[in-house]
Design a protein around this motif. Structure first.
Motif, PDB file in Angstrom:
ATOM      1  N   ALA A  60      32.839  -3.907 -50.227  1.00 49.49           N
ATOM      2  CA  ALA A  60      33.080  -2.465 -50.142  1.00 49.49           C
ATOM      3  C   ALA A  60      32.939  -1.924 -48.724  1.00 49.49           C
ATOM      4  CB  ALA A  60      32.131  -1.726 -51.082  1.00 49.49           C
ATOM      5  N   HIS A  61      32.184  -2.625 -47.875  1.00 47.65           N
ATOM      6  CA  HIS A  61      31.944  -2.175 -46.501  1.00 47.65           C
ATOM      7  C   HIS A  61      32.945  -2.749 -45.509  1.00 47.65           C
ATOM      8  CE1 HIS A  61      30.161  -6.030 -47.155  1.00 47.65           C
ATOM      9  NE2 HIS A  61      29.609  -6.146 -45.975  1.00 47.65           N
ATOM     10  N   PHE A  62      33.914  -3.527 -45.969  1.00 51.13           N
ATOM     11  CA  PHE A  62      34.771  -4.269 -45.046  1.00 51.13           C
ATOM     12  C   PHE A  62      35.786  -3.402 -44.303  1.00 51.13           C
ATOM     13  CE2 PHE A  62      34.721  -9.097 -46.198  1.00 51.13           C
ATOM     14  CZ  PHE A  62      33.447  -9.175 -45.664  1.00 51.13           C
ATOM     15  N   ARG A  63      36.164  -2.275 -44.850  1.00 50.74           N
ATOM     16  CA  ARG A  63      37.071  -1.416 -44.068  1.00 50.74           C
ATOM     17  C   ARG A  63      36.392  -0.957 -42.785  1.00 50.74           C
ATOM     18  NH1 ARG A  63      40.420   2.785 -47.906  1.00 50.74           N
ATOM     19  NH2 ARG A  63      38.384   3.169 -48.823  1.00 50.74           N
ATOM     20  N   GLU A  64      35.120  -0.605 -42.910  1.00 55.36           N
ATOM     21  CA  GLU A  64      34.378  -0.189 -41.718  1.00 55.36           C
ATOM     22  C   GLU A  64      34.052  -1.392 -40.829  1.00 55.36           C
ATOM     23  OE1 GLU A  64      33.748   2.924 -40.688  1.00 55.36           O
ATOM     24  OE2 GLU A  64      35.059   3.421 -42.377  1.00 55.36           O
ATOM     25  N   ARG A  65      33.747  -2.522 -41.450  1.00 53.22           N
ATOM     26  CA  ARG A  65      33.386  -3.676 -40.633  1.00 53.22           C
ATOM     27  C   ARG A  65      34.570  -4.189 -39.827  1.00 53.22           C
ATOM     28  NH1 ARG A  65      29.962  -2.444 -40.893  1.00 53.22           N
ATOM     29  NH2 ARG A  65      28.503  -3.231 -42.430  1.00 53.22           N
ATOM     30  N   ALA A  66      35.774  -4.054 -40.374  1.00 56.63           N
ATOM     31  CA  ALA A  66      36.968  -4.453 -39.616  1.00 56.63           C
ATOM     32  C   ALA A  66      37.097  -3.630 -38.341  1.00 56.63           C
ATOM     33  CB  ALA A  66      38.216  -4.299 -40.482  1.00 56.63           C
ATOM     34  N   LYS A  67      36.669  -2.375 -38.397  1.00 55.55           N
ATOM     35  CA  LYS A  67      36.694  -1.534 -37.197  1.00 55.55           C
ATOM     36  C   LYS A  67      35.691  -2.056 -36.162  1.00 55.55           C
ATOM     37  CE  LYS A  67      37.997   2.641 -39.778  1.00 55.55           C
ATOM     38  NZ  LYS A  67      37.556   3.994 -40.195  1.00 55.55           N
ATOM     39  N   ASP A  68      34.539  -2.522 -36.625  1.00 55.08           N
ATOM     40  CA  ASP A  68      33.551  -3.089 -35.700  1.00 55.08           C
ATOM     41  C   ASP A  68      34.111  -4.333 -35.019  1.00 55.08           C
ATOM     42  OD1 ASP A  68      31.568  -1.186 -36.431  1.00 55.08           O
ATOM     43  OD2 ASP A  68      31.092  -2.364 -38.214  1.00 55.08           O
ATOM     44  N   VAL A  69      34.789  -5.189 -35.805  1.00 58.38           N
ATOM     45  CA  VAL A  69      35.403  -6.382 -35.228  1.00 58.38           C
ATOM     46  C   VAL A  69      36.449  -5.983 -34.192  1.00 58.38           C
ATOM     47  CG1 VAL A  69      36.777  -8.439 -35.701  1.00 58.38           C
ATOM     48  CG2 VAL A  69      34.994  -7.739 -37.313  1.00 58.38           C
ATOM     49  N   ALA A  70      37.297  -5.030 -34.544  1.00 58.24           N
ATOM     50  CA  ALA A  70      38.363  -4.592 -33.634  1.00 58.24           C
ATOM     51  C   ALA A  70      37.778  -4.044 -32.337  1.00 58.24           C
ATOM     52  CB  ALA A  70      39.231  -3.542 -34.319  1.00 58.24           C
ATOM     53  N   ARG A  71      36.663  -3.316 -32.450  1.00 59.86           N
ATOM     54  CA  ARG A  71      36.015  -2.790 -31.241  1.00 59.86           C
ATOM     55  C   ARG A  71      35.607  -3.923 -30.311  1.00 59.86           C
ATOM     56  NH1 ARG A  71      32.098  -0.586 -33.585  1.00 59.86           N
ATOM     57  NH2 ARG A  71      30.293  -1.833 -32.979  1.00 59.86           N
ATOM     58  N   GLY A  72      35.035  -4.977 -30.899  1.00 58.38           N
ATOM     59  CA  GLY A  72      34.637  -6.113 -30.082  1.00 58.38           C
ATOM     60  C   GLY A  72      35.822  -6.825 -29.446  1.00 58.38           C
ATOM     61  N   VAL A  73      36.913  -6.970 -30.190  1.00 56.66           N
ATOM     62  CA  VAL A  73      38.117  -7.618 -29.650  1.00 56.66           C
ATOM     63  C   VAL A  73      38.640  -6.829 -28.461  1.00 56.66           C
ATOM     64  CG1 VAL A  73      40.518  -8.218 -30.140  1.00 56.66           C
ATOM     65  CG2 VAL A  73      38.746  -8.709 -31.839  1.00 56.66           C
ATOM     66  N   LEU A  74      38.705  -5.513 -28.592  1.00 57.48           N
ATOM     67  CA  LEU A  74      39.206  -4.671 -27.502  1.00 57.48           C
ATOM     68  C   LEU A  74      38.290  -4.758 -26.282  1.00 57.48           C
ATOM     69  CD1 LEU A  74      40.281  -1.556 -29.603  1.00 57.48           C
ATOM     70  CD2 LEU A  74      41.821  -3.043 -28.294  1.00 57.48           C
ATOM     71  N   GLN A  75      36.992  -4.764 -26.524  1.00 54.45           N
ATOM     72  CA  GLN A  75      36.044  -4.845 -25.414  1.00 54.45           C
ATOM     73  C   GLN A  75      36.205  -6.137 -24.626  1.00 54.45           C
ATOM     74  OE1 GLN A  75      32.378  -4.359 -27.533  1.00 54.45           O
ATOM     75  NE2 GLN A  75      32.397  -2.121 -27.410  1.00 54.45           N
ATOM     76  N   ALA A  76      36.613  -7.206 -25.330  1.00 59.27           N
ATOM     77  CA  ALA A  76      36.763  -8.510 -24.674  1.00 59.27           C
ATOM     78  C   ALA A  76      38.163  -8.715 -24.098  1.00 59.27           C
ATOM     79  CB  ALA A  76      36.441  -9.621 -25.666  1.00 59.27           C
ATOM     80  N   GLY A  77      39.024  -7.712 -24.251  1.00 55.97           N
ATOM     81  CA  GLY A  77      40.352  -7.821 -23.651  1.00 55.97           C
ATOM     82  C   GLY A  77      41.411  -8.407 -24.554  1.00 55.97           C
ATOM     83  N   GLY A  78      41.189  -8.400 -25.872  1.00 56.98           N
ATOM     84  CA  GLY A  78      42.192  -8.881 -26.811  1.00 56.98           C
ATOM     85  C   GLY A  78      42.843  -7.739 -27.561  1.00 56.98           C
ATOM     86  N   LEU A  79      43.835  -8.073 -28.365  1.00 56.44           N
ATOM     87  CA  LEU A  79      44.512  -7.093 -29.213  1.00 56.44           C
ATOM     88  C   LEU A  79      44.184  -7.412 -30.670  1.00 56.44           C
ATOM     89  CD1 LEU A  79      46.539  -4.773 -29.712  1.00 56.44           C
ATOM     90  CD2 LEU A  79      48.335  -6.520 -29.831  1.00 56.44           C
ATOM     91  N   PRO A  80      43.440  -6.539 -31.361  1.00 57.46           N
ATOM     92  CA  PRO A  80      43.118  -6.799 -32.764  1.00 57.46           C
ATOM     93  C   PRO A  80      44.233  -6.322 -33.693  1.00 57.46           C
ATOM     94  CG  PRO A  80      41.998  -4.806 -32.025  1.00 57.46           C
ATOM     95  CD  PRO A  80      42.769  -5.327 -30.835  1.00 57.46           C
ATOM     96  N   VAL A  81      44.563  -7.137 -34.683  1.00 55.11           N
ATOM     97  CA  VAL A  81      45.521  -6.734 -35.713  1.00 55.11           C
ATOM     98  C   VAL A  81      44.911  -7.072 -37.070  1.00 55.11           C
ATOM     99  CG1 VAL A  81      47.619  -6.850 -34.337  1.00 55.11           C
ATOM    100  CG2 VAL A  81      46.785  -8.922 -35.402  1.00 55.11           C
ATOM    101  N   GLU A  82      44.662  -6.049 -37.864  1.00 56.40           N
ATOM    102  CA  GLU A  82      44.063  -6.254 -39.180  1.00 56.40           C
ATOM    103  C   GLU A  82      45.147  -6.628 -40.182  1.00 56.40           C
ATOM    104  OE1 GLU A  82      41.367  -3.919 -42.554  1.00 56.40           O
ATOM    105  OE2 GLU A  82      41.810  -2.949 -40.629  1.00 56.40           O
ATOM    106  N   MET A  83      44.876  -7.665 -40.977  1.00 55.31           N
ATOM    107  CA  MET A  83      45.843  -8.152 -41.951  1.00 55.31           C
ATOM    108  C   MET A  83      45.149  -8.311 -43.292  1.00 55.31           C
ATOM    109  SD  MET A  83      47.625 -11.037 -39.492  1.00 55.31           S
ATOM    110  CE  MET A  83      49.084 -11.263 -40.505  1.00 55.31           C
ATOM    111  N   PRO A  84      45.662  -7.676 -44.340  1.00 56.92           N
ATOM    112  CA  PRO A  84      45.031  -7.806 -45.657  1.00 56.92           C
ATOM    113  C   PRO A  84      45.244  -9.189 -46.236  1.00 56.92           C
ATOM    114  CG  PRO A  84      47.085  -6.589 -45.846  1.00 56.92           C
ATOM    115  CD  PRO A  84      46.864  -6.823 -44.374  1.00 56.92           C
TER     116      PRO A  84
END
Length: 578
Positions: A60-84
């Motif tokens: 149930a918390h994964f929609r928010e957790r995906a945002k946390d992952v994406a934040r880390g990817v962006l901080q490291a210089g990558g492009l995050p793409v969420e895929m169901p």
């Protein structure tokens, strides 16, 4: 330190870098999403494979957790793409989520192979999502890191601490005996699952995330963090940052999921009091990496690995939240580090030994010292005999020791509805020595290998005060279950395994120290029964279910599809045309 990959060597560059018509189309569609070339040109594209669903309460918390992952990817210089990804939840999927584990594995492999991804973060946790995602990612072969959902908060009702599954089975028997009122039953329902996250016992979910952790494919100790703890959010962002680094380092699964890493995972599973489901999933995961892990290997490790996690259902007192506060999986692994290969590479780019530096146990009753284990041997034992020539599994620490040596007459059921009706008959002809048997519940018979193996205690015995008895099935059992249950009988009865030949009244003998399970029926009689046996009708005639029945392997081989294993053929290469 390995050579750093150049931007032109990124896998995604094959989609975006060439000056041709196909790449023009790829770039224009990225711009359609609002990205400029600076967003994806020369940057690692990271797939966030998210098994969130409104019917998967564990995630149930994964929609928010995906945002946390994406934040880390962006901080490291990558492009995050969420895929169901397919969300194979444990609570609502019929007949069983296990029917769809291989579908998730196939989807994961093909999603990765067919899209411009340089690395992936796999978001799972509910029982079958861990092996499904990992199996597919191992086969796909690009850098990956696993983000475990984490356990939910411990349950509570009327001052009683409740554990997922384990207390459901316990109080259901009390309700059947007339000891639980309607009001109490409603209160238990509302108190046993209090937050997002997986079961907070050492059930299949926490077992499999611990296995992933011990295998080196999560951040160190990530499997122990409760789902709603702020540390879990920070771990999500850490996963995003680290996967970008892994892409540049070209740290692929074949460098991590080695024979030694799989052995580490099996040892840790035994020490945690793992779910019986660990056997099926770990064998399947290992074989995706070309490692021939067997039931005999698991039994040998079980004989020499003490169970030191005092967490229900194998332990008596604590839940996963307590385990985390006691130091979590890193602390447990530190305590048994002399049994592990500490040279194994992990997703951190460091060895397992380096990851365990500084780990400490903060509660010696939750994570026991080796001198005071919960159980002297590991969590699981593998049986062989004329009832299960290819193997069966039992959880000795979770059953009454008086059943470790047992003989009794069989009471055989051919279907779950038949068994369910019979156990509620107060006049059922059954004694404490009776061996209850459910068949036609294996990979093909279930269909899909459902969790029917913890057969309910007959009401007639409950009213006499009995709460355990020997039960045998070719089904699985929920990892939150307990009791004298023998599971995964192979070959299953639906394909003509010996369990199909057992009859009411036949004497069944369990000799756990000798690892034997036999029916005391002579070979001549078994031959007559075998000749008279008629194969049942297949469970499916079309679609995915038909494909499942044609290609699923038996329990002792991991229940993967035969055509997905490494010895079936070479994987498809990268397509030349995009």
């Amino acid at each position: 330190m390995s050579r750093q990959k150049a931007a032109g060597e990124l896998r995604s560059a094959r989609w975006f870098a060439p000056d041709d018509l196909r790449s023009f189309g790829h770039r224009s569609r990225m711009m359609q999403l609002g990205y400029g070339e600076a967003d994806f040109h020369g940057k690692p594209v990271i797939g966030i494979l998210n098994t969130w669903s409104e019917l998967n309460t564990c995630h149930a918390h994964f929609r928010e957790r995906a945002k946390d992952v994406a934040r880390g990817v962006l901080q490291a210089g990558g492009l995050p793409v969420e895929m169901p990804s397919l969300s194979v939840d444990e609570s609502f999927t019929k007949p069983t989520s296990m029917l769809y584990r291989n579908m998730l594995a196939m989807e994961t492999e093909e999603m990765i192979r067919s899209h411009p991804l340089d690395g992936v973060v796999l978001m799972g946790g509910c029982d079958k999502t861990t092996p499904g995602l990992v199996m597919g990612a191992i086969s796909a072969g690009i850098p990956m890191i696993y983000l475990p959902a984490g356990p939910m908060l411990r349950g509570n009702y009327a001052g009683r601490i409740l554990g997922s599954g384990s207390d459901a089975w316990k109080y259901w028997d009390e309700r059947r005996a007339g000891n639980i009122t309607d009001q109490e039953w409603i209160g238990l329902q509302g108190g046993i699952a209090r937050s997002a996250g997986v079961c907070m016992t050492m059930g299949t979910a926490s077992t499999m995330t611990a296995i992933a952790d011990a295998m080196g494919i999560t951040l160190p100790g990530a499997s122990s963090i409760p789902a709603v703890d702020a540390n879990h959010q920070r771990m999500g962002a850490d996963c995003g940052r680290r996967i970008v680094e892994m892409v540049w380092e070209d740290l692929t699964p074949d460098r991590i999921v080695t024979e030694a890493a799989v052995r580490n995972a099996a040892v840790v599973a035994m020490a945690t009091g793992c779910s019986t489901n660990a056997v099926v999933h770990l064998i399947a995961m290992a074989r995706r990496a070309g490692i021939d892990l067997t039931l005999d290997d698991m039994d040998a490790l079980g004989r020499t690995t003490p169970l030191i996690a005092n967490v229900r259902p194998s332990g008596k007192d604590y839940l996963m939240e307590d385990f985390y506060y006691a130091g979590g999986l890193r602390a447990l692994m530190k305590r048994i580090e002399d049994r592990l290969d500490l040279s194994c590479m992990t997703v951190t780019g460091q060895t397992m030994g380096e990851n365990l530096e500084g780990a400490a146990v903060y509660n010696d009753d939750v994570i026991r010292p080796l001198s005071n284990p919960v159980y002297r041997e590991g969590s699981l034992a593998v049986l062989k005999g004329n009832l299960c020539p290819d193997g069966a599994v039992i959880k000795p620490a979770a059953c009454d020791p008086r059943f470790h040596l047992h003989e009794g007459p069989a009471l055989v059921f051919d279907s779950y509805p038949e068994m369910k009706k019979a156990v509620d008959d107060p006049d059922l002809d059954v004694t404490p020595d009776t061996v209850m048997v459910l068949r036609n519940a294996g990979p093909q018979g279930g269909p899909g290998f459902p969790e029917w193996g913890m057969l309910p205690i007959p009401k007639a015995l409950i009213r006499q005060g009995h709460r355990d008895m020997l039960r045998i099935s070719d089904a699985r059992m929920s990892g939150t279950s307990y009791g004298a249950c023998i599971l995964h009988v192979a070959p299953e009865s639906h394909v003509g395994g010996p369990l199909a030949l057992l009859r009411n009244g036949d004497i069944v003998r369990l000799d756990l120290p000798a690892r034997r399970l036999d029916m005391l029926v002579d070979e001549a009689e078994l031959a007559r029964r075998r000749a008279a046996w008629t194969p049942p009708q297949p469970r499916f005639e079309r679609g995915y279910g038909w494909m499942f029945l044609q290609h699923v392997t038996q329990a002792d081989q991991g229940c993967d599809f035969d055509f997905l294993q490494t010895d079936f053929g070479r994987p498809a290469g990268e397509p030349d045309i995009f």
